[in-house]
Scaffold this motif. Sequence first.
Motif, mmCIF file in Angstrom:
data_model
loop_
_atom_site.group_PDB
_atom_site.id
_atom_site.type_symbol
_atom_site.label_atom_id
_atom_site.label_comp_id
_atom_site.label_asym_id
_atom_site.label_seq_id
_atom_site.Cartn_x
_atom_site.Cartn_y
_atom_site.Cartn_z
ATOM 1 N N LEU A 121 0.536 -0.723 -0.232
ATOM 2 C CA LEU A 121 0.148 -0.193 -0.303
ATOM 3 C C LEU A 121 1.220 1.599 0.213
ATOM 4 N N MET A 122 2.082 1.087 0.737
ATOM 5 C CA MET A 122 2.763 2.539 0.822
ATOM 6 C C MET A 122 3.780 2.241 -0.935
ATOM 7 N N HIS A 123 3.683 1.799 -1.284
ATOM 8 C CA HIS A 123 4.641 1.306 -3.036
ATOM 9 C C HIS A 123 3.592 2.228 -3.966
ATOM 10 N N LEU A 124 2.519 1.808 -3.385
ATOM 11 C CA LEU A 124 1.483 2.236 -4.297
ATOM 12 C C LEU A 124 0.783 3.759 -4.181
ATOM 13 N N CYS A 125 1.410 4.038 -2.556
ATOM 14 C CA CYS A 125 1.383 5.649 -2.661
ATOM 15 C C CYS A 125 2.232 6.646 -3.458
ATOM 16 N N PHE A 126 3.548 5.862 -3.595
ATOM 17 C CA PHE A 126 4.530 6.310 -3.911
ATOM 18 C C PHE A 126 4.511 6.533 -6.180
ATOM 19 N N LEU A 136 -8.507 4.441 1.975
ATOM 20 C CA LEU A 136 -7.933 5.650 1.848
ATOM 21 C C LEU A 136 -7.038 5.997 0.452
ATOM 22 N N VAL A 137 -6.590 4.388 0.336
ATOM 23 C CA VAL A 137 -5.866 4.694 -0.847
ATOM 24 C C VAL A 137 -6.378 4.155 -2.188
ATOM 25 N N ALA A 138 -7.085 3.651 -1.831
ATOM 26 C CA ALA A 138 -8.696 3.718 -2.726
ATOM 27 C C ALA A 138 -9.136 5.316 -3.217
ATOM 28 N N ALA A 139 -9.925 5.894 -2.242
ATOM 29 C CA ALA A 139 -9.978 7.558 -2.783
ATOM 30 C C ALA A 139 -8.705 8.235 -2.858
ATOM 31 N N ARG A 140 -7.811 8.017 -3.189
ATOM 32 C CA ARG A 140 -6.611 8.417 -3.774
ATOM 33 C C ARG A 140 -6.717 8.305 -4.453
#
Length: 337
Positions: free
Chosen positions: A196-201, A253-257
């Motif tokens: 999930l952190m990598h998806l944020c990057f 949260l990641v989906a919303a982003r």
Amino acid sequence: MVAFESGLELSGRFYSEAVRPMLDSAFPGLPHAAALMGRGSEVLGFDDPMSTDHDGLPRIQLFLRDEDLDRYAEPLRQQVPSSFADRPTDVSLHTVRSYFTRHLGIDPDSSPEARDWLTFSEQSLRKITAGRVFHDEVDLEPARQRFAYYPHDVWLYLQLAGWWRIHPEVNLVGRAGQAGDELGSALIGSRLVHDLMHLCFLQERVYAPYAKWFGTAFSRLASAAELTPVLSDVVRARSWREREDALLTAYGLVAARHNALAITPPVATEVVQMWDRPFKVFWGPFPEALAARITDPEVKALADRWPAGAVDQVRELLWHPRERAALLSLLSPPEPC
């Protein structure tokens, strides 16, 4: 106590106060570039006083034109100041082509194809685009900018692959815990946190560094403020149910982003239970939505045939630039029967 000076600041002073005057005096008019790139915590901007216990030197890379390197390399080595700020110095000599070929295994003047991009580790890409260029007369900065970030369709593909890494395991945190394996559940949860952190990057178009600085770099992302407490809850959870609840919040949260990026139509999400099992799973068709927005035929083929992402997923086996040939073969379409 002596105030801490970052490696970038120290190396910048070394160039401007010692190396540049030497060049102007001994080699007037010699076209060159000077930078601090490549290895080192200071290149990433993460160095601190502890970092100076090894390789905490005033150091730079000097870049010359191809036709000048052989002629001036030895005279330059003899003229470079051997000490600065009471420390020994480190100056290496390169051409732009030789440096990029060494670190990425590709000529910087070429036009990388999609599968070429997947052979570059993110740490390697971050190393050549981070740091600082202090002076440039030989087109070092334009070469860096060519690798500033992934082409758009490759970027979409890597996000697609990121979601595919998560989807098969979203129920396993609960399954392992329900079977009495809380340690296994925690390990799966930690891996999902990393993914999930990598998806944020990826969502923020920032290359992820290697393990030592992965969390530090994540803390500087825009998404870190709201995600760090939730991801920390996943890691600290004492039971699979706590872990699952925290993960569901993190997925949301990641989906919303993702939806806020507007790179696909809004993806509808829901929390479901698999079969009649007591495990909650967050689901949204992100891979399908991303695949539908890829237009490059080569990337489309990769998305259909190799939704595993880039070299970072197999770096333990094929991480060195000399292994690019093997990686290119791996990513090539199979020969017709």
